[in-house]
Design a protein around this motif. Structure first.
Motif, PDB file in Angstrom:
ATOM      1  N   THR A 209       0.839  -1.201   0.000  1.00 54.80           N
ATOM      2  CA  THR A 209       0.000   0.000   0.000  1.00 54.80           C
ATOM      3  C   THR A 209       0.872   1.248   0.000  1.00 54.80           C
ATOM      4  N   GLY A 238      -2.420  -3.221  -3.551  1.00 58.15           N
ATOM      5  CA  GLY A 238      -2.496  -4.429  -4.353  1.00 58.15           C
ATOM      6  C   GLY A 238      -1.155  -4.792  -4.944  1.00 58.15           C
ATOM      7  N   ASN A 239      -1.063  -6.009  -5.483  1.00 56.92           N
ATOM      8  CA  ASN A 239       0.173  -6.512  -6.065  1.00 56.92           C
ATOM      9  C   ASN A 239       0.013  -6.658  -7.578  1.00 56.92           C
ATOM     10  N   LYS A 242      -3.874  -3.996  -8.976  1.00 58.86           N
ATOM     11  CA  LYS A 242      -3.712  -2.771  -8.200  1.00 58.86           C
ATOM     12  C   LYS A 242      -4.947  -1.883  -8.321  1.00 58.86           C
ATOM     13  N   THR A 243      -5.257  -1.203  -7.229  1.00 63.90           N
ATOM     14  CA  THR A 243      -6.330  -0.214  -7.209  1.00 63.90           C
ATOM     15  C   THR A 243      -5.761   1.112  -6.736  1.00 63.90           C
ATOM     16  N   TYR A 281      -3.914  -4.398 -13.890  1.00 63.63           N
ATOM     17  CA  TYR A 281      -3.564  -5.811 -13.728  1.00 63.63           C
ATOM     18  C   TYR A 281      -2.387  -6.117 -14.635  1.00 63.63           C
TER      19      TYR A 281
END
Length: 438
Positions: A209, A238-239, A242-243, A281
């Motif tokens: 994060t 996210g990895n 992601k957001t 993504y």
């Protein structure tokens, strides 16, 4: 327990000064020559153990804290020319004030550590642009620009999770060899010519994060829609998936839509409210993204009335965007993006597709790259794109190359040929740049 500063002199005298002949001049106006501590105060001031106050007073009868006493003891401990008896007394006092001395030492060591963790990066670059345009009457115009930019990017560690970062720019118009603040950076000119703080933000990292607070670069679709700074907050987590969520205020003065403001809106508040969310993504050779951005400013109302003659133009802008990319191998990649402003009637779509081969790596001399792209940049969707060839409000082909001449010295050249969207007349641009990174 507090003591007066004069009483504390019985402690300070152990620096050895009291057992020698005093010859130093007294710097304090409130310590007369017949005072019992006159000689000690004079010598201790000369030795740097005591400093007094800015109004030249010593204020010997004023209460002092244990922390202030610890400061005096710390200075006494730094003395090397003391007798064995005095050294024993210093050690005894150090033990009594050990907590305060430890706190003082921690504060000093932390400051020294943080000073070591301040890092500076930056670059100096020269840019040449030559733009050719044609108006509705067929009159052709050419504008050449020479710009020199210095950029400094400091980063300071606050703790294990947070850094403070900034960007400082200075631009000069070499053609005039003087300041020129009237040019529009969007079209190759100087955005500003004086040293200016462009970005400043706190950057926090907790696992996957990331948190940004302050003024920083847009974190969502920043190449096609908005390569700019805004003031606010952004969170990315996210990895592989992601957001990113961001909100704040964005000044539209250097954006594409600012060129279409109706005269009644010129001089009005050009700052726009901004809220956005994006999803990304990436796995293996494939990546994809989707985003939504909402803006609100009367600049859009003026621009829409100018272009569409719309009486009910809205302040609101809603831009949706999707993108995807695929890397065939370590050298070849294909990328594409599409954006649409659902509130606009014209110039409401923007898209780009680009095929890239290799690419210059600034640390590796001799590395190079090529690309070819087609871009259509409707200015109500591509509000401030990052591309150096095609500008907002244009469409056409862009070709480019870059090459690392020496380590951290990169040259690039780009050529655009196409049309202006407003009049469908020919437009072209030649772009060259040399960057020195440090």
């Amino acid at each position: 327990m507090k003591k007066t500063l004069v009483s504390a002199l019985t402690t300070a005298l152990v620096v050895g000064a009291a057992s020698t002949t005093f010859a130093a001049a007294n710097p304090f106006s409130d310590v007369p020559a017949d005072h019992w501590a006159y000689d000690a105060v004079s010598q201790l001031a000369a030795d740097g153990v005591i400093e007094g106050y800015g109004d030249t007073t010593f204020r010997g009868n004023q209460n002092i804290t244990r922390y202030e006493m610890a400061q005096m003891i710390a200075k006494a401990m730094a003395k090397t020319d003391v007798s064995a008896a005095d050294k024993a007394l210093i050690d005894k006092l150090a033990a009594e004030f050990s907590d305060e001395l430890n706190n003082l030492g921690v504060r000093v060591s932390n400051l020294e550590r943080n000073a070591d963790m301040v890092k500076w990066n930056g670059m100096a670059r020269y840019t040449y642009t030559s733009k050719r345009t044609e108006n509705a009457a067929g009159v052709k115009k050419r504008v050449n620009d020479d710009e020199l930019k210095l950029r400094l990017e400091p980063s300071a560690e606050v703790n294990a999770n947070w850094h403070v970062k900034a960007r400082i720019d200075a631009n000069t118009d070499l053609a005039k060899d003087s300041a020129d603040t009237d040019k529009d950076h969007l079209h190759g000119g100087s955005q500003d010519t004086n040293l200016k703080l462009i970005r400043a933000w706190a950057d926090g990292q907790y696992g996957t994060t990331n948190i940004k607070l302050g003024k920083f670069g847009d974190q969502i679709d920043n190449d096609l829609i908005a390569d700019t700074e805004f003031s606010g907050a952004a969170v990315t987590f996210g990895n592989k998936f992601k957001t990113t969520i961001e909100a704040g205020r964005w000044n539209l003065n250097s954006s594409a839509v600012s060129e279409f403001k109706d005269s009644k809106f010129i001089g009005s508040d050009a700052a726009s409210n901004l809220q956005a969310i994006a999803f990304g993504y990436g796995v293996g050779k494939f990546n994809a993204s989707a985003s939504y951005r909402h803006l609100n400013s009367n600049v859009f109302t003026g621009a829409a009335k100018y272009v569409d003659n719309a009486k009910d133009a809205s302040d609101d802008v809603n831009i949706w965007a999707v993108g995807a990319g695929y890397r065939f191998d370590k050298n070849i990649a294909l990328d594409g993006k599409y954006a649409q402003n659902t509130e606009a009637d014209n110039y409401d779509k923007a898209w780009t597709t680009q095929l890239s081969y290799k690419g210059a790596q600034k640390a590796n001399k001799g590395t190079w790259g090529l690309y070819a792209a087609y871009r259509h940049l409707g200015q109500f969707a591509a509000v401030k794109p990052t591309y150096d060839g095609v500008s907002a409000g244009q469409k056409g082909w862009e070709f480019g190359t870059n090459y690392t001449i020496f380590p951290n010295v990169v040259a690039q050249a780009k050529y655009f040929t196409g049309k202006d969207l407003t009049n469908d007349k020919d437009a072209s641009k030649l772009f060259g740049r040399v960057e020195f990174f440090f």
